[in-house]
Design a protein around this motif. Structure first.
Motif, short mmCIF file in Angstrom:
data_model
loop_
_atom_site.label_atom_id
_atom_site.label_comp_id
_atom_site.label_asym_id
_atom_site.label_seq_id
_atom_site.Cartn_x
_atom_site.Cartn_y
_atom_site.Cartn_z
N GLY A 187 7.66 -1.49 6.99
CA GLY A 187 6.53 -2.17 6.37
C GLY A 187 6.55 -2.12 4.86
N ASP A 188 7.70 -1.84 4.27
CA ASP A 188 7.80 -1.80 2.81
C ASP A 188 7.54 -3.20 2.25
OD1 ASP A 188 8.62 -1.64 0.12
OD2 ASP A 188 10.17 -0.18 0.57
N THR A 189 6.53 -3.34 1.42
CA THR A 189 6.15 -4.66 0.90
C THR A 189 6.39 -4.80 -0.60
OG1 THR A 189 3.85 -3.92 0.57
CG2 THR A 189 4.38 -4.96 2.68
N SER A 190 7.19 -3.93 -1.18
CA SER A 190 7.42 -4.00 -2.62
C SER A 190 8.37 -5.14 -2.96
CB SER A 190 8.00 -2.68 -3.14
OG SER A 190 9.31 -2.49 -2.63
N LEU A 276 1.33 -10.02 -1.55
CA LEU A 276 0.70 -8.80 -1.08
C LEU A 276 0.30 -7.86 -2.23
CD1 LEU A 276 2.89 -8.03 2.06
CD2 LEU A 276 0.55 -8.91 2.02
N GLU A 277 0.87 -8.06 -3.39
CA GLU A 277 0.50 -7.25 -4.55
C GLU A 277 -0.92 -7.53 -5.03
OE1 GLU A 277 4.61 -6.11 -6.94
OE2 GLU A 277 3.41 -7.83 -7.63
N ARG A 278 -1.42 -8.71 -4.69
CA ARG A 278 -2.74 -9.12 -5.14
C ARG A 278 -3.79 -8.76 -4.10
NH1 ARG A 278 -2.53 -13.02 -9.17
NH2 ARG A 278 -4.80 -12.68 -9.22
N PRO A 279 -5.03 -8.39 -4.53
CA PRO A 279 -6.08 -8.02 -3.57
C PRO A 279 -6.35 -9.10 -2.53
CG PRO A 279 -6.74 -7.44 -5.80
CD PRO A 279 -5.47 -8.23 -5.94
N GLU A 280 -6.28 -10.37 -2.96
CA GLU A 280 -6.57 -11.46 -2.03
C GLU A 280 -5.45 -11.67 -1.01
OE1 GLU A 280 -6.27 -11.49 -5.33
OE2 GLU A 280 -5.97 -13.53 -6.09
N GLY A 285 -1.38 -9.83 4.73
CA GLY A 285 -0.88 -8.58 5.29
C GLY A 285 -1.36 -8.33 6.70
N ALA A 286 -2.59 -8.73 6.99
CA ALA A 286 -3.17 -8.48 8.31
C ALA A 286 -2.54 -9.36 9.39
CB ALA A 286 -4.67 -8.72 8.27
N ARG A 287 -2.07 -10.55 9.02
CA ARG A 287 -1.58 -11.50 10.02
C ARG A 287 -0.06 -11.68 9.97
NH1 ARG A 287 -5.12 -16.69 10.92
NH2 ARG A 287 -4.02 -16.44 12.89
N LEU A 288 0.59 -11.09 9.00
CA LEU A 288 2.04 -11.22 8.88
C LEU A 288 2.73 -10.57 10.08
CD1 LEU A 288 4.25 -12.17 6.86
CD2 LEU A 288 4.30 -9.81 6.01
#
Length: 354
Positions: A187-190, A276-280, A285-288
């Motif tokens: 789950g690394d999203t960087s 994903l870096e942005r709050p919006e 992230g929830a549906r990916l």
């Protein structure tokens, strides 16, 4: 993808002919072993290898060779065409790992063999059979890439000189595939991780290593090899970023894959990581990675990606990387024709729609 620079010296047609001749010989051997069981194997590989593809890797290899002063000959074209079998292997295995339904508008190889199993009424699980068959066919294409290189007609001493590049390329793409799978699992999203995966899964083996392969065939000097890397690596990353954009926003009629497949598969691409870096980006992230994501869900997540500025950021990075690559090419000591064609290929690789 069609582009006039891919048709220079009729390269696409010559690559296609070299692949067809090689696969005809391999089909003859398979059907000599067992006609009924192995004809579908030959059919599936023919359909994937001969039925489409951008032929970018042979093009960069061939023009890397020509740019270093190498002569045009059918033997070098055949050696460059062997890269398409490496690509076929990667695609077959990638589709298994991603659970993809289609490839180039046709059923993915594992789905093709699952259907064969089901329609024949064979014993056991059709899905498991399809997966096993695809793994083996991917391995077979990788084995055949070796054979096509060694039977290309290029002097064996020249092949030996280029062999380390060929081997390193195949190692890198395999490691890149593993990094992709491992990144999804952790789950690394960087964006840093996404860039690493892109570099090894696609960027290096799509452009940099084919260029270096062609350079090795021509016996290019160290300075040109260095210039090819400075051109090929950023361009390869830009190519992959374009692929990431098309995986979310592309037209299925052009890409040959369902719209939003990368979102359903949970790909941690640079485009997704930037969102994903942005709050919006929390909705994304929830549906990916939801395999049941429908057209409305894809449209919603596309809007999130646009709203976060991730699409614009990715496009800017594509432009910056392409600029870096073209600047390196401008200072490289290559033939004028090769410089012209490689510039055109760079545009084709980064501005494509499929």
């Amino acid at each position: 993808m069609t582009h006039p620079f891919l048709d220079r010296v009729d390269l696409r047609g010559r690559v296609q002919d070299a692949l067809r001749r090689f696969l005809e010989r391999r089909r003859a051997r398979l059907t000599e072993i067992e006609t009924v069981a192995l004809a579908p194997v030959a059919d599936a590989i023919d359909a994937l290898v001969l039925g489409g593809g951008k032929r970018l890797r042979p093009a960069f290899a061939y023009w890397g060779h020509r740019g270093a002063g190498g002569a045009d000959c059918d033997e070098v074209v055949a050696a460059a065409a062997a890269l398409e079998l490496v690509q076929a292997s990667a695609l077959i295995h990638d589709d298994v790992m991603d659970g993809s339904e289609t490839r180039r508008g046709e059923p993915a190889v594992h789905r093709r063999f699952a259907k064969l199993h089901a329609e024949a009424g064979w014993r056991g699980d059709a899905t498991g059979f399809g997966t096993a068959a695809a793994i083996l066919l991917g391995d077979l294409c990788l084995v055949w890439s070796d054979e096509m290189l060694h039977t290309s007609g290029v002097d064996p001493l020249v092949v030996a000189r280029a062999r380390p590049v060929f081997d390193e390329m195949r190692t890198e793409v395999t490691i890149g595939q593993y990094l992709d799978v491992q990144t999804q699992a952790t789950g690394d999203t960087s964006v840093e991780r996404a860039s690493l995966v892109a570099r090894f899964k696609s960027a290096k083996y799509t452009i940099e290593q084919p260029l270096l392969f062609g350079a090795a065939l021509a016996g290019a000097p160290a300075g040109l090899v260095k210039a090819y890397s400075a051109f090929g690596l950023p361009l390869g990353e830009a190519f992959q970023l374009r692929d990431d954009v098309l995986g979310v926003f592309g037209d299925p009629q052009v890409t040959g894959k369902p719209a939003g497949d990368d979102l359903r598969e949970g790909k941690r691409t640079y485009l997704v990581a930037a969102a994903l870096e942005r709050p919006e980006g929390k909705v994304l992230g929830a549906r990916l990675g939801d395999p049941a994501l429908d057209a409305a869900g894809v449209a919603e997540l596309r809007e999130v990606i646009v709203r976060t500025g991730a699409l614009e950021r990715t496009e800017q990075r594509i432009a910056a990387l392409t600029g870096t690559a073209l600047a390196a090419l401008a200072s490289a000591e290559v033939t004028d024709e090769a410089r012209e064609v490689l510039t055109g290929l760079a545009q084709a690789a980064t501005q494509r729609t499929g």
